[in-house]
Design an enzyme around this catalytic site. Structure first.
Site, mmCIF file in Angstrom:
data_model
loop_
_atom_site.group_PDB
_atom_site.id
_atom_site.type_symbol
_atom_site.label_atom_id
_atom_site.label_comp_id
_atom_site.label_asym_id
_atom_site.label_seq_id
_atom_site.Cartn_x
_atom_site.Cartn_y
_atom_site.Cartn_z
ATOM 1 N N GLY A 7 40.164 38.099 43.041
ATOM 2 C CA GLY A 7 41.406 38.637 43.829
ATOM 3 C C GLY A 7 40.990 40.032 44.304
ATOM 4 N N ALA A 10 43.244 45.242 47.208
ATOM 5 C CA ALA A 10 43.314 46.809 47.100
ATOM 6 C C ALA A 10 42.673 47.240 45.543
ATOM 7 C CB ALA A 10 44.505 47.264 47.334
ATOM 8 N N ILE A 11 43.086 46.673 44.730
ATOM 9 C CA ILE A 11 42.919 47.182 43.570
ATOM 10 C C ILE A 11 41.462 46.647 42.948
ATOM 11 C CG2 ILE A 11 43.396 46.963 40.843
ATOM 12 C CD1 ILE A 11 44.720 49.330 42.094
ATOM 13 N N GLY A 12 41.306 45.430 43.205
ATOM 14 C CA GLY A 12 40.174 44.626 42.889
ATOM 15 C C GLY A 12 38.982 45.293 43.702
ATOM 16 N N ASN A 102 50.242 43.153 37.217
ATOM 17 C CA ASN A 102 51.878 43.514 37.119
ATOM 18 C C ASN A 102 52.424 42.657 35.885
ATOM 19 O OD1 ASN A 102 51.512 46.263 37.929
ATOM 20 N ND2 ASN A 102 51.913 45.443 40.072
ATOM 21 N N LYS A 204 55.043 50.209 31.655
ATOM 22 C CA LYS A 204 55.064 49.925 33.222
ATOM 23 C C LYS A 204 55.864 48.892 33.715
ATOM 24 C CE LYS A 204 52.004 49.465 36.865
ATOM 25 N NZ LYS A 204 50.596 48.949 37.596
ATOM 26 N N ASN A 208 59.209 48.623 36.634
ATOM 27 C CA ASN A 208 59.099 47.639 37.875
ATOM 28 C C ASN A 208 60.048 46.709 37.602
ATOM 29 O OD1 ASN A 208 56.757 48.317 38.687
ATOM 30 N ND2 ASN A 208 55.433 47.162 37.391
ATOM 31 N N ASN A 212 61.723 47.714 41.365
ATOM 32 C CA ASN A 212 61.229 46.741 42.203
ATOM 33 C C ASN A 212 62.472 46.052 42.875
ATOM 34 O OD1 ASN A 212 58.373 46.152 43.111
ATOM 35 N ND2 ASN A 212 58.405 47.128 41.122
ATOM 36 N N GLU A 285 56.738 39.308 43.567
ATOM 37 C CA GLU A 285 56.396 39.091 42.454
ATOM 38 C C GLU A 285 57.467 39.133 41.498
ATOM 39 O OE1 GLU A 285 52.425 41.060 40.793
ATOM 40 O OE2 GLU A 285 53.389 42.462 42.172
#
Length: 338
Positions: A7, A10-12, A102, A204, A208, A212, A285
């Site tokens: 995946g 962006a982060i990956g 997340n 965290k 969220n 969110n 999510e």
């Protein structure tokens, strides 16, 4: 050290560039225009005034890559069940899976102790498939704090942060988790190995679970949510419900509610990931960030009236937009794995 990032968005992509620059044998699983661009021009990371390009193996077929030492999952959590079969060629008897996602991960109750030891959560792992087929025993926890974005296909922009706390579900400092942490540090990132990784997961998630869905309903940024008296009070109510649930599982919060809200306010005019997904027409999510907390509340008998109301509203909003097909939890759905 063979590492597959499954995946590579962006982060990956950020992790892929940094770890490849540190000398790891990196493979990326991606799709679409992003994959095509990486194959043609490599993967580029923009960090301040710096620009770094690497040429890792990139594919949409994990079967091409073979067994890995580590598989870092950087998908949205609700997407994992749909790729379990595709991930199997990556997994050998010693492969470790890092859940850089997340929300509550599929392995949460592995080596947890207490009444819910070896239970699965239906809202995040329907039928316990991730637990069985990926293997709870393979898991290493990871919390993602950096912010990154895909500026263009094959180009990742780093916005802020480099902290990726890691931890074994058992709390042990094993050679596997220490070796990975050392690589992260060598790659210019922070990767403290925690003996209570679940505490950090909830810290965290604490933000969220409220910011969110409230942002998706109001289209407000974090500074507005945390400053407006009504949305700040609603956030606080959901956070207190969440804290009661987490503490019933033995979690310890290292900051109080007001400090956590203030920390979010100081981030400024930031759109949450759920609001960004809504605006871009991408699946939201909801289950790993909100429904799972409701489910865990049902398990413990802790009422969540504020969370229930916001969840019902955001789920309906997402269904109308065609971005969610889940369902709120009507009763405790966790099940023990045989």
């Amino acid at each position: 050290m063979k590492i597959c990032i499954y995946g590579a968005g962006a982060i990956g992509g950020y992790l892929g560039v940094q770890l490849a620059r540190a000398g790891a044998d990196i493979s990326l699983v991606a799709r679409g225009a992003h994959l095509a661009a990486m194959r043609e021009r490599g993967l580029t990371l923009l960090m301040g005034d710096e620009e770094h390009t690497v040429q890792p193996r990139c594919t949409d077929n994990a079967a091409e890559l073979g067994v890995q030492d580590y598989v870092i999952i950087t998908l949205k959590a609700h997407s994992i069940t749909g790729v379990i079969e595709k991930m199997q060629p990556l997994l050998g008897p010693k492969t470790r899976i890092i859940t850089a996602i997340n929300g509550i991960p599929y392995w949460y109750f592995y080596k947890h102790g207490g009444a819910y030891e070896n239970s699965t959560l239906e809202s995040i792992d329907p039928g316990g498939r991730q637990w069985r087929e990926l293997g709870a025993e393979r898991a290493i926890g990871c919390i993602v704090y950096p912010a990154t974005e895909i500026e263009a296909p094959g180009v990742i922009r780093h916005v802020y942060g480099n902290n990726f706390p890691l931890g074994e579900p058992s709390g042990e400092i094993t050679s596997d988790v220490q070796r990975l942490a050392d690589l992260f540090v060598h790659a210019g990132m922070k990767a403290p190995v925690l003996d209570r990784i679940r505490d950090e997961i909830w810290l965290k998630l604490w933000g969220n679970v409220c910011f969110n869905p409230i942002s998706a309903l109001s289209h407000a940024t974090l500074d507005v949510i945390c400053t407006d008296p009504a949305t700040r009070a609603l956030s606080r109510a959901i956070m207190l419900e969440t804290q009661n649930i987490a503490e019933s599982f033995g979690v310890k919060f290292r900051v109080d509610v007001e400090r956590r809200i203030e920390g979010a306010r100081k981030v400024g005019a930031h759109k949450t990931s759920m609001l960004q997904d809504l605006e871009r027409g991408r699946p939201m999510e909801i289950d790993p960030l909100v429904t799972v907390v409701q489910e865990m509340g049902r398990l413990t008998g802790i009422a969540t009236p504020a969370l229930d109301s916001v969840l019902a509203l955001v789920a309906q909003r997402a269904r109308i937009a065609g971005l969610y097909d889940g369902a709120t939890v009507s009763g405790g759905l966790a099940r023990a794995v045989a």
